[in-house]
Design a protein around this motif. Structure first.
Motif, PDB file in Angstrom:
ATOM      1  N   UNK A   1      -0.046   2.934 -11.314  1.00  7.67           N
ATOM      2  CA  UNK A   1       0.871   1.821 -11.121  1.00  7.67           C
ATOM      3  C   UNK A   1       2.024   2.229 -10.212  1.00  7.67           C
ATOM      4  N   UNK A   2       2.421   1.311  -9.358  1.00  8.74           N
ATOM      5  CA  UNK A   2       3.418   1.564  -8.321  1.00  8.74           C
ATOM      6  C   UNK A   2       4.838   1.392  -8.855  1.00  8.74           C
TER       7      UNK A   2
ATOM      8  N   UNK B   1       2.755  -2.834  -9.527  1.00  8.05           N
ATOM      9  CA  UNK B   1       1.418  -3.238  -9.098  1.00  8.05           C
ATOM     10  C   UNK B   1       0.402  -2.160  -9.455  1.00  8.05           C
ATOM     11  N   UNK B   2      -0.774  -2.594  -9.789  1.00  9.65           N
ATOM     12  CA  UNK B   2      -1.881  -1.668 -10.070  1.00  9.65           C
ATOM     13  C   UNK B   2      -2.531  -1.310  -8.741  1.00  9.65           C
ATOM     14  N   UNK B   3      -2.550  -0.031  -8.393  1.00 11.92           N
ATOM     15  CA  UNK B   3      -2.958   0.393  -7.047  1.00 11.92           C
ATOM     16  C   UNK B   3      -4.094   1.407  -7.075  1.00 11.92           C
ATOM     17  N   UNK B   4      -4.787   1.454  -5.953  1.00 11.99           N
ATOM     18  CA  UNK B   4      -5.755   2.512  -5.678  1.00 11.99           C
ATOM     19  C   UNK B   4      -5.262   3.263  -4.451  1.00 11.99           C
ATOM     20  N   UNK B   5      -5.087   4.561  -4.591  1.00 13.36           N
ATOM     21  CA  UNK B   5      -4.690   5.411  -3.471  1.00 13.36           C
ATOM     22  C   UNK B   5      -5.821   6.394  -3.192  1.00 13.36           C
ATOM     23  N   UNK B   6      -5.700   7.119  -2.108  1.00 11.69           N
ATOM     24  CA  UNK B   6      -6.709   8.107  -1.732  1.00 11.69           C
ATOM     25  C   UNK B   6      -6.033   9.432  -1.387  1.00 11.69           C
ATOM     26  N   UNK B   7      -6.665  10.513  -1.806  1.00  6.68           N
ATOM     27  CA  UNK B   7      -6.097  11.839  -1.549  1.00  6.68           C
ATOM     28  C   UNK B   7      -6.691  12.420  -0.268  1.00  6.68           C
TER      29      UNK B   7
END
Length: 314
Positions: A77-78, A105-111
């Protein structure tokens, strides 16, 4: 889509050929999929199109973000530019998105291969996010909101602390209150004010002289030659940190902005021997016992022991 696809001929930014698009996070280096490249020009962080010349990445122009689908996903979550995940996971979003997500906000990030985390997408929300956002706007406790997962509770706690801190004219970073975010979520504005005041009174982090042993000797300044910007960047990189910016203040001192595990610090250092003049964190007068090489480890110890108190926020 594999993220190698936008790096040119499937070579991961390898040499020659077509320009490649890479995220640049600051400092004198940029990470491709398979190796690290030098950046000699002074440019702002962001997505850039680069021409690869041997081991050097020559910036051409700012570019649209590449497809990150092949990078490992990080969900959470942001809150204030950070992603709060389950189990106490905490990651700073390395490059601000063009459109900032709504609070919580519920987020999807990438590493990225460098370890940096980039925002990828916004997930669908449910009633828990909507009700938590309403509570945040009213500066009231999370209270009886149902269906709140740990990542949302942690993000709410920090978002509430950050909002109240702004009202008070102060700044707070996630790692300064990481051990209290769940408690913060259950406090309204009056309780957060009290907790922030207590935080300001916390004991400072310990410099070498307060640890005993020969820590001070291990960080004794030494004369160094060459471009201060490159030497500072190399020292921070060796310590697992990243230089974001460096500017000369006078003939002998430089101001350095750098990240340690996502936390942004501004310090002042001697440009010749890299001795710390102002650590940017409270060290109870031990600043000058450190150098740029050793400061990141002291900050990490302060984070781990919940003693971090930032005095020069980046």
């Amino acid at each position: 889509m594999d993220y190698r696809a936008f790096l040119g001929k499937g070579k991961g930014g390898g040499g020659g050929g077509d320009p490649v698009v890479l995220p640049y996070f600051g400092g004198t280096r940029v990470d491709a999929v398979d190796r690290r490249l030098r950046v000699e020009a002074t440019i702002e962080p962001g997505w850039w199109q680069f021409r690869i010349d041997g081991r050097t990445a020559v910036p051409i122009a700012l570019a649209e973000p590449g497809d990150l689908a092949g990078c490992p996903a990080v969900r959470g979550h942001w809150a204030e530019g950070w992603l709060f995940g389950g189990g106490g996971a905490l990651d700073r979003i390395a490059l601000p998105p063009a459109e900032e997500p709504a609070p919580l906000a519920r987020c999807v990030a990438r590493r990225w291969p460098s370890g940096d985390v980039l925002l990828d997408a916004i997930d669908f929300e449910d009633d828990a996010e909507l009700e938590a956002r309403a509570a945040l706007e009213q500066r009231r406790p999370l209270g009886e909101v149902r269906g709140v997962v740990p990542s949302l509770r942690a993000a709410f706690g920090f978002a509430l602390a950050a909002a109240v801190a702004r009202e008070l004219g102060v700044t707070v970073a996630p790692h300064e209150v990481a051990d209290r975010v769940l408690e913060l979520a259950e406090l309204g504005r009056p309780g957060v004010v009290v907790l922030l005041q207590r935080h300001a009174e916390r004991a400072p982090a310990r410099g070498p002289a307060h640890r005993g042993g020969d820590g001070a000797a291990a960080t004794r300044p030494r004369d160094r030659r060459g471009d201060p910007r490159e030497r500072i960047d190399a020292a921070l990189d060796a310590a697992g940190a990243r230089m974001v910016g460096c500017r000369r203040l006078d003939a002998r001192s430089v101001e350095v902005r750098f990240d340690v595990d996502g936390t942004r610090i501004i310090c002042v250092a001697d440009s010749y021997d890299l001795q710390i003049l102002d650590a940017g964190v409270c060290l109870d007068g031990s600043d000058r016992e450190l150098t740029i090489d050793s400061l990141p480890s002291v900050i990490r110890e302060a984070i781990a022991t919940h003693q971090l108190n930032i005095t020069r926020h980046g």
